[in-house]
Write an enzyme that holds these catalytic residues in place. Structure first.
Site, PDB file in Angstrom:
ATOM      1  N   THR A 142       0.848  -1.193   0.000  1.00  0.00           N
ATOM      2  CA  THR A 142       0.000   0.000   0.000  1.00  0.00           C
ATOM      3  C   THR A 142       0.880   1.238   0.000  1.00  0.00           C
ATOM      4  O   THR A 142       1.920   1.273   0.663  1.00  0.00           O
ATOM      5  CB  THR A 142      -0.948   0.013   1.220  1.00  0.00           C
ATOM      6  OG1 THR A 142      -1.756   1.191   1.170  1.00  0.00           O
ATOM      7  CG2 THR A 142      -0.190  -0.016   2.529  1.00  0.00           C
ATOM      8  N   HIS A 170       2.550 -11.648  14.113  1.00  0.00           N
ATOM      9  CA  HIS A 170       3.650 -12.203  14.896  1.00  0.00           C
ATOM     10  C   HIS A 170       3.401 -13.661  15.292  1.00  0.00           C
ATOM     11  O   HIS A 170       4.296 -14.347  15.804  1.00  0.00           O
ATOM     12  CB  HIS A 170       3.858 -11.348  16.156  1.00  0.00           C
ATOM     13  CG  HIS A 170       5.262 -11.354  16.662  1.00  0.00           C
ATOM     14  ND1 HIS A 170       6.256 -12.137  16.121  1.00  0.00           N
ATOM     15  CD2 HIS A 170       5.855 -10.668  17.685  1.00  0.00           C
ATOM     16  CE1 HIS A 170       7.398 -11.944  16.760  1.00  0.00           C
ATOM     17  NE2 HIS A 170       7.178 -11.042  17.727  1.00  0.00           N
TER      18      HIS A 170
END
Length: 416
Positions: free
Chosen positions: A325, A377
């Site tokens: 993006t 994560h």
């Protein structure tokens, strides 16, 4: 004969859609294969197409949620040879009876109120709009001054106000509010963004890139690139190419969680975030690993144009293994992009700003960009996330490496 226009299915899991807008008026003539309405689902915007020529009758108004397969409109194909606007004036005059002529004369008096005849000749008014204006005793100035074509929707906006006239339809306070319903696409986007924050262990790591080499390449070869490939050389193709090479070295960043499994594709379908009038959409450059810089630029331009024109198909936005993006086009200096589920990583680009940096012990002014990687994560460790971002930085600062699959050309030459 009457032909039905049915609401199409945008996908297997979608049972309802919203009619965003009608592109034609009720009772107007439509041609076969003409786009007559925009339909929004939680995943994409589709177009309703007239399956035949004739007079259309709208069953469902705009901003209404309807079931997939229901009838949105019908088309009466009788007398569909020519639209009413193509009927010769002589034929029109022969069909006009004295009472109708008198009625037309009265309505013209209403419409010409407070405007000059010369101005009236330039303004086109649809038949439905003219009838509504006559019933509400409205002039052209009451609707909008200087508009080249007045439609029924424009008249409705004025007639629904408490006092539909010029003097009283103006805002009475600077603290006015506008309320519009959320589209299905916007609702789904909001739900997904909240789900990402709640369901992933999202973390963001940052780095900065010296864009000197890329900027110099673009400046030096832009003209030749355009002449050969018919498209401009932007920076998005460099980022896409660098991302693919970095993902090859850090495949976990290209992975995703599916239940109790981790899926790691051997291909690289890069989602590119594009701002459109309908909101943010993320079409996909498939098999980006097989495309050249020119191929990537052409594909991104094609998808961006489709997105801005509401032509993106569900297929072109489904899937994707990693997202890029670019908030820099809006002036963003730094941000933390949100993961595009079920993907596990997203790369955020930002504004290029000339800043003083230390180069070999000296201060130099360089075009610098902050880049950010947001990642899940749960499956991507710090080593992979930081290593991926560092690799992207190295490849952009030395774009010649992209020609050698991310390897140092000197080491390739020396076989070391």
């Amino acid at each position: 004969m009457t032909v039905e226009i049915l609401i199409p299915s945008p996908g297997e899991s979608i049972s309802e859609v919203e009619i965003a807008s009608w592109l034609v008026e009720d009772g107007s003539f439509v041609e076969k294969d003409q786009e007559v309405a925009e339909v929004e689902s939680e995943k994409a915007t589709l177009m309703l197409i007239a399956s035949d020529s004739g007079t259309i009758r709208i069953n469902t108004p705009a901003h209404t949620t309807v079931k997939v397969g229901s009838i949105a409109a019908t088309i009466n194909t009788e007398g569909a040879g020519i639209p009413s606007s193509d009927v010769p004036k002589s034929a029109e005059n022969s069909l006009t009876t004295p009472p109708l002529a008198e009625k037309k004369k009265d309505s013209d008096k209403v419409l010409q109120k407070e405007i000059q005849p010369a101005e009236y000749e330039k303004i086109k008014i649809s038949p439905i709009a003219k009838k509504m204006m006559e019933e509400s005793n409205l002039s052209v100035d009451d609707i909008i001054k200087g508009l080249q074509r007045i439609t029924s929707s424009a008249v409705e906006k004025v007639t629904k106000q408490p006092y539909p006239n010029v003097e009283k339809s103006q805002p009475t306070s600077e603290r006015a509010e506008e309320r519009v319903p959320m589209s299905q696409l916007r609702k789904k986007l909001a739900q997904r963004l909240v789900a990402v924050k709640n369901e992933t262990a999202m973390l963001t790591t940052f780095n900065e890139v010296d864009m000197t080499a890329v900027m110099e390449l673009r400046k030096k070869y832009q003209k030749e690139f355009v002449e050969k490939h018919g498209t401009k050389l932007g920076i998005m193709s460099f980022f896409t190419k660098a991302t693919v090479e970095a993902l090859k070295q850090h495949p976990m960043v290209n992975s995703m969680i599916n239940g109790d499994e981790i899926i790691t594709p051997s291909y690289y379908d890069i989602s590119i975030a594009v701002q459109t009038p309908k909101g943010l959409m993320v079409p996909i450059v498939r098999d980006a690993q097989n495309l050249s810089l020119a191929g990537i630029e052409k594909k991104i331009q094609e998808l961006a144009d489709k997105g801005r024109n509401g032509k993106l198909s569900l297929d072109e936005m489904t899937g994707g293994t990693f997202t890029i993006t670019n908030g820099g086009v809006f002036g963003s200096m730094m941000s933390t992009p949100i993961i595009n589920p079920p993907q596990s990583g997203i790369l955020g680009m930002h504004n290029i700003i000339e800043r003083p940096v230390a180069i070999n012990g000296k201060v130099e002014i360089r075009p610098m960009m902050y880049i950010a990687l947001s990642y899940d994560h749960r499956i991507i460790d710090g080593k992979d996330s930081v290593g991926f971002l560092v690799r992207v930085k190295q490849l952009l600062e030395n774009p010649i490496f992209l020609l050698y699959n991310g390897e140092n050309p000197e080491k390739t030459l020396l076989d070391i």
